[in-house]
Design an enzyme around this catalytic site. Structure first.
Site, PDB file in Angstrom:
ATOM      1  N   THR A 125       8.449  60.413 103.227  1.00 54.39           N
ATOM      2  CA  THR A 125       7.125  59.910 103.592  1.00 54.39           C
ATOM      3  C   THR A 125       6.055  60.971 103.357  1.00 54.39           C
ATOM      4  O   THR A 125       6.345  62.167 103.418  1.00 54.39           O
ATOM      5  CB  THR A 125       7.123  59.502 105.088  1.00 54.39           C
ATOM      6  OG1 THR A 125       5.786  59.378 105.545  1.00 54.39           O
ATOM      7  CG2 THR A 125       7.801  60.543 105.967  1.00 54.39           C
ATOM      8  N   ASP A 126       4.833  60.506 103.129  1.00 53.97           N
ATOM      9  CA  ASP A 126       3.726  61.470 102.975  1.00 53.97           C
ATOM     10  C   ASP A 126       3.432  62.205 104.287  1.00 53.97           C
ATOM     11  O   ASP A 126       2.741  63.223 104.289  1.00 53.97           O
ATOM     12  CB  ASP A 126       2.454  60.766 102.464  1.00 53.97           C
ATOM     13  CG  ASP A 126       1.920  59.686 103.394  1.00 53.97           C
ATOM     14  OD1 ASP A 126       2.571  59.370 104.412  1.00 53.97           O
ATOM     15  OD2 ASP A 126       0.836  59.148 103.095  1.00 53.97           O
ATOM     16  N   GLU A 127       3.995  61.692 105.409  1.00 56.55           N
ATOM     17  CA  GLU A 127       3.702  62.334 106.697  1.00 56.55           C
ATOM     18  C   GLU A 127       4.290  63.733 106.787  1.00 56.55           C
ATOM     19  O   GLU A 127       3.903  64.521 107.649  1.00 56.55           O
ATOM     20  CB  GLU A 127       4.200  61.441 107.850  1.00 56.55           C
ATOM     21  CG  GLU A 127       3.532  60.081 107.797  1.00 56.55           C
ATOM     22  CD  GLU A 127       3.710  59.223 109.040  1.00 56.55           C
ATOM     23  OE1 GLU A 127       3.876  59.762 110.131  1.00 56.55           O
ATOM     24  OE2 GLU A 127       3.660  57.990 108.887  1.00 56.55           O
ATOM     25  N   TYR A 153       8.653  62.408 114.499  1.00 59.21           N
ATOM     26  CA  TYR A 153       9.099  61.605 113.350  1.00 59.21           C
ATOM     27  C   TYR A 153       8.947  62.379 112.043  1.00 59.21           C
ATOM     28  O   TYR A 153       9.903  62.549 111.284  1.00 59.21           O
ATOM     29  CB  TYR A 153       8.295  60.293 113.278  1.00 59.21           C
ATOM     30  CG  TYR A 153       8.385  59.598 111.933  1.00 59.21           C
ATOM     31  CD1 TYR A 153       9.591  59.059 111.493  1.00 59.21           C
ATOM     32  CD2 TYR A 153       7.273  59.501 111.094  1.00 59.21           C
ATOM     33  CE1 TYR A 153       9.675  58.435 110.248  1.00 59.21           C
ATOM     34  CE2 TYR A 153       7.352  58.874 109.857  1.00 59.21           C
ATOM     35  CZ  TYR A 153       8.560  58.343 109.438  1.00 59.21           C
ATOM     36  OH  TYR A 153       8.654  57.742 108.206  1.00 59.21           O
ATOM     37  N   LYS A 157      11.776  63.882 109.294  1.00 62.36           N
ATOM     38  CA  LYS A 157      11.801  63.503 107.867  1.00 62.36           C
ATOM     39  C   LYS A 157      11.687  64.744 106.978  1.00 62.36           C
ATOM     40  O   LYS A 157      12.359  64.858 105.956  1.00 62.36           O
ATOM     41  CB  LYS A 157      10.673  62.510 107.547  1.00 62.36           C
ATOM     42  CG  LYS A 157      10.810  61.147 108.193  1.00 62.36           C
ATOM     43  CD  LYS A 157      12.025  60.359 107.730  1.00 62.36           C
ATOM     44  CE  LYS A 157      11.915  59.862 106.302  1.00 62.36           C
ATOM     45  NZ  LYS A 157      13.068  59.002 105.938  1.00 62.36           N
ATOM     46  N   ASN A 183       3.238  51.756 104.023  1.00 61.76           N
ATOM     47  CA  ASN A 183       3.539  50.483 103.363  1.00 61.76           C
ATOM     48  C   ASN A 183       3.091  49.302 104.202  1.00 61.76           C
ATOM     49  O   ASN A 183       3.047  49.383 105.430  1.00 61.76           O
ATOM     50  CB  ASN A 183       5.054  50.338 103.193  1.00 61.76           C
ATOM     51  CG  ASN A 183       5.622  51.106 102.030  1.00 61.76           C
ATOM     52  OD1 ASN A 183       6.588  50.679 101.411  1.00 61.76           O
ATOM     53  ND2 ASN A 183       5.049  52.243 101.693  1.00 61.76           N
TER      54      ASN A 183
HETATM   55  P1  NAD Z   1      12.456  50.282 109.529  1.00 58.83           P
HETATM   56  O1  NAD Z   1      12.387  50.915 110.886  1.00 58.83           O
HETATM   57  O2  NAD Z   1      11.836  48.951 109.310  1.00 58.83           O
HETATM   58  O3  NAD Z   1      13.996  50.161 109.086  1.00 58.83           O
HETATM   59  C1  NAD Z   1      14.943  51.149 109.312  1.00 58.83           C
HETATM   60  C2  NAD Z   1      16.332  50.533 109.123  1.00 58.83           C
HETATM   61  O4  NAD Z   1      17.299  51.589 109.296  1.00 58.83           O
HETATM   62  C3  NAD Z   1      16.677  49.449 110.149  1.00 58.83           C
HETATM   63  O5  NAD Z   1      17.254  48.343 109.487  1.00 58.83           O
HETATM   64  C4  NAD Z   1      17.686  50.122 111.055  1.00 58.83           C
HETATM   65  O6  NAD Z   1      18.626  49.219 111.609  1.00 58.83           O
HETATM   66  C5  NAD Z   1      18.345  51.107 110.103  1.00 58.83           C
HETATM   67  N1  NAD Z   1      18.948  52.249 110.805  1.00 58.83           N
HETATM   68  C6  NAD Z   1      18.416  53.017 111.797  1.00 58.83           C
HETATM   69  N2  NAD Z   1      19.282  53.945 112.193  1.00 58.83           N
HETATM   70  C7  NAD Z   1      20.396  53.789 111.427  1.00 58.83           C
HETATM   71  C8  NAD Z   1      21.627  54.481 111.359  1.00 58.83           C
HETATM   72  N3  NAD Z   1      21.912  55.515 112.171  1.00 58.83           N
HETATM   73  N4  NAD Z   1      22.543  54.087 110.443  1.00 58.83           N
HETATM   74  C9  NAD Z   1      22.272  53.030 109.616  1.00 58.83           C
HETATM   75  N5  NAD Z   1      21.118  52.333 109.653  1.00 58.83           N
HETATM   76  C10 NAD Z   1      20.190  52.712 110.550  1.00 58.83           C
HETATM   77  O7  NAD Z   1      11.863  51.357 108.559  1.00 58.83           O
HETATM   78  P2  NAD Z   1      10.976  51.178 107.226  1.00 58.83           P
HETATM   79  O8  NAD Z   1       9.552  51.091 107.595  1.00 58.83           O
HETATM   80  O9  NAD Z   1      11.592  50.135 106.373  1.00 58.83           O
HETATM   81  O10 NAD Z   1      11.196  52.604 106.550  1.00 58.83           O
HETATM   82  C11 NAD Z   1      12.322  52.835 105.699  1.00 58.83           C
HETATM   83  C12 NAD Z   1      12.286  54.269 105.202  1.00 58.83           C
HETATM   84  O11 NAD Z   1      11.078  54.501 104.498  1.00 58.83           O
HETATM   85  C13 NAD Z   1      12.343  55.302 106.330  1.00 58.83           C
HETATM   86  O12 NAD Z   1      13.180  56.360 105.908  1.00 58.83           O
HETATM   87  C14 NAD Z   1      10.894  55.771 106.465  1.00 58.83           C
HETATM   88  O13 NAD Z   1      10.839  57.109 106.905  1.00 58.83           O
HETATM   89  C15 NAD Z   1      10.407  55.635 105.033  1.00 58.83           C
HETATM   90  N6  NAD Z   1       8.952  55.376 104.865  1.00 58.83           N
HETATM   91  C16 NAD Z   1       8.369  54.357 105.552  1.00 58.83           C
HETATM   92  C17 NAD Z   1       7.016  54.087 105.330  1.00 58.83           C
HETATM   93  C18 NAD Z   1       6.328  52.944 106.039  1.00 58.83           C
HETATM   94  O14 NAD Z   1       5.111  52.778 105.898  1.00 58.83           O
HETATM   95  N7  NAD Z   1       7.037  52.089 106.762  1.00 58.83           N
HETATM   96  C19 NAD Z   1       6.270  54.879 104.438  1.00 58.83           C
HETATM   97  C20 NAD Z   1       6.918  55.910 103.751  1.00 58.83           C
HETATM   98  C21 NAD Z   1       8.274  56.146 103.978  1.00 58.83           C
HETATM   99  P1  TYD Z   2       1.600  52.921 112.135  1.00 61.03           P
HETATM  100  O1  TYD Z   2       1.718  51.552 111.548  1.00 61.03           O
HETATM  101  O2  TYD Z   2       2.341  53.207 113.417  1.00 61.03           O
HETATM  102  O3  TYD Z   2       1.983  53.974 110.988  1.00 61.03           O
HETATM  103  P2  TYD Z   2       1.841  55.604 110.957  1.00 61.03           P
HETATM  104  O4  TYD Z   2       1.548  56.081 112.324  1.00 61.03           O
HETATM  105  O5  TYD Z   2       3.209  56.004 110.504  1.00 61.03           O
HETATM  106  O6  TYD Z   2       0.760  55.892 109.979  1.00 61.03           O
HETATM  107  O7  TYD Z   2       0.068  53.217 112.412  1.00 61.03           O
HETATM  108  C1  TYD Z   2      -0.891  53.194 111.389  1.00 61.03           C
HETATM  109  C2  TYD Z   2      -2.204  53.676 111.982  1.00 61.03           C
HETATM  110  O8  TYD Z   2      -2.643  52.708 112.950  1.00 61.03           O
HETATM  111  C3  TYD Z   2      -2.083  54.987 112.746  1.00 61.03           C
HETATM  112  O9  TYD Z   2      -3.279  55.744 112.503  1.00 61.03           O
HETATM  113  C4  TYD Z   2      -2.005  54.578 114.196  1.00 61.03           C
HETATM  114  C5  TYD Z   2      -2.827  53.293 114.232  1.00 61.03           C
HETATM  115  N1  TYD Z   2      -2.395  52.296 115.225  1.00 61.03           N
HETATM  116  C6  TYD Z   2      -3.330  51.740 116.113  1.00 61.03           C
HETATM  117  O10 TYD Z   2      -4.525  52.091 116.097  1.00 61.03           O
HETATM  118  N2  TYD Z   2      -2.894  50.804 117.001  1.00 61.03           N
HETATM  119  C7  TYD Z   2      -1.596  50.396 117.067  1.00 61.03           C
HETATM  120  O11 TYD Z   2      -1.254  49.549 117.938  1.00 61.03           O
HETATM  121  C8  TYD Z   2      -0.657  50.964 116.147  1.00 61.03           C
HETATM  122  C9  TYD Z   2       0.792  50.557 116.174  1.00 61.03           C
HETATM  123  C10 TYD Z   2      -1.103  51.896 115.238  1.00 61.03           C
END
Ligand code: NAD
Ligand code: TYD
Length: 340
Positions: A125-127, A153, A157, A183
């Site tokens: 992640t970019d975080e 978090y 990562k 995303n």
């Molecule tokens: P999500 O929380 O929707 O899904 C995570 C999945 O991992 C779930 O299905 C969960 O059951 C599974 N999981 C958790 N612990 C596990 C374990 N110990 N063994 C096997 N499976 C397990 O997450 P997401 O938003 O789909 O993100 C997926 C990946 O992408 C993550 O690694 C996250 O760091 C990365 N990512 C997410 C975003 C975003 O905006 N959501 C952006 C950049 C990177």
């Molecule tokens: P989030 O979807 O939790 O992603 P991330 O923290 O990984 O970027 O949050 C996106 C942005 O929205 C973040 O700046 C926090 C803000 N946010 C709110 O203002 N209210 C909310 O209820 C949530 C879940 C997030």
């Protein structure tokens, strides 16, 4: 090729499984997921009967299970999405983030070391780069930006990323890492900003905006993320990091207002609440490396992507209503109960 997708019952992993099963009928896609609160097999309904798809329930941090799985399946590629992914949860309970995100990743890497692999891809992640100031719109994260994390978090990562690179250098494991911006799109768990705001606005409930809503995120449609990962796994250089983002920066307030406008709901639903501790101010990705080296281009801009996403949530109410009601957690039993 046999590809194990970990975390394939989650948001991005689920979208990636759909994408890969449809695009590569000759490949075998194994979805390995522990089905935590974030894992939802209802997301996989469209592919669950395809011959090139299989689901296996398991924990990436369970060493014995993972080694046995590698021995049995002999995968060519691992794409590791499995993670605890919500910043707010990492603030209340950091430990599970260390176990899953760090130890889960090193367990997979150890299995790759023992059994061999063509490519281990880490979905990061970019975080991991920390945040950028709000008053410097000229600054972007590049692959050379130092890791400088803010939340438990992002620290977990970044730690996983360091282990991936260490296993590459020390043991010669073929790896790649992608670091994507926020995303959005179909099948996102309604604890994250956009689906939370859509589901609450539809119920005429207050929309909690942290702080003053001025924090900036760089939004990318999940399908564009999936395409980028596929490209990196197949064509990306070994041992390399690629940033993924589409230059769609928006303040949180802009995002929330976009949702309200699309649903024809009043801005009076917005409720400013106490800010998240350590809240990152701005994320912004420079995706030049991915664009120039691998020719990647996003299909969606924020307007077209949000339109499609909001429409999807309107047309698939059952999917997210089952999450809110808790019904989704019974799906595994229903589908697999008699097969265990
Ligand atoms: P999500 O929380 O929707 O899904 C995570 C999945 O991992 C779930 O299905 C969960 O059951 C599974 N999981 C958790 N612990 C596990 C374990 N110990 N063994 C096997 N499976 C397990 O997450 P997401 O938003 O789909 O993100 C997926 C990946 O992408 C993550 O690694 C996250 O760091 C990365 N990512 C997410 C975003 C975003 O905006 N959501 C952006 C950049 C990177
Ligand atoms: P989030 O979807 O939790 O992603 P991330 O923290 O990984 O970027 O949050 C996106 C942005 O929205 C973040 O700046 C926090 C803000 N946010 C709110 O203002 N209210 C909310 O209820 C949530 C879940 C997030």
């Amino acid at each position: 090729m046999k590809i194990i997708v970990t975390g394939g019952a989650g948001f991005i992993g689920g979208n990636f499984v759909h994408y890969m099963v449809e695009k590569y009928p000759e490949d075998m896609i194994i979805n390995l997921d522990a089905l935590t609160y974030a894992g939802n097999l209802e997301t996989l309904k469209p592919v669950e009967n395809k011959p090139n798809y299989k689901f296996i329930k398991g924990d990436i941090a369970d060493r014995e299970f993972i080694f046995k799985l590698f021995e049995d399946e002999k995968p060519d590629v691992i794409v590791n999405f499995a993670a605890e992914s919500h910043v707010d949860r990492s603030i209340t309970d950091p430990e599970i983030f260390v176990r899953t995100n760090v130890m889960g990743t090193t367990t997979l890497l150890d299995a790759c070391k023992q059994f061999g692999i063509k490519r281990f891809h880490q979905v990061s992640t970019d975080e991991v780069y920390g945040d950028l100031p709000l008053d410097r719109p000229d600054l972007f994260f590049t692959e050379e930006t130092p890791l400088h994390t803010s939340s438990p978090y992002s620290s977990s990562k970044a730690s996983a990323d360091l282990f991936v690179m260490a296993y590459h250098r020390t043991f010669g494991i073929p790896v790649s890492i992608s670091r994507c911006s926020n995303n959005y799109g179909p099948y996102q768990f309604p604890e994250k900003l956009i689906p939370l705001m859509i589901s609450r606005a539809l119920a005429d409930e207050e929309l909690p905006v942290y702080g003053n809503g001025a924090n900036v995120r760089d939004w990318l449609h999940v399908k564009d993320h999936c395409q980028a990962i596929d490209l990196i796994v197949r064509k990306g250089a070994d041992g390399c990091v690629y940033n993924i983002g589409g230059h769609n920066e928006r303040t949180n307030l802009e995002v929330v207002k976009t949702v309200l406008r699309a649903l024809d709901k009043p801005e009076s639903l917005i409720k400013y609440v106490t800010d998240r501790p350590g809240h990152d101010r701005r994320y912004a990705i420079d995706p030049k490396k991915l664009e120039t080296e691998l020719g990647w281009k996003p299909e969606f801009n924020f307007d077209t992507g949000m339109k499609q996403t909001i429409q999807w949530y309107l047309e698939n109410r059952e999917w997210w209503e089952h999450i809110i009601s808790g019904e989704y957690s019974n799906y595994f039993e229903k589908m697999y109960g008699d097969k265990l």
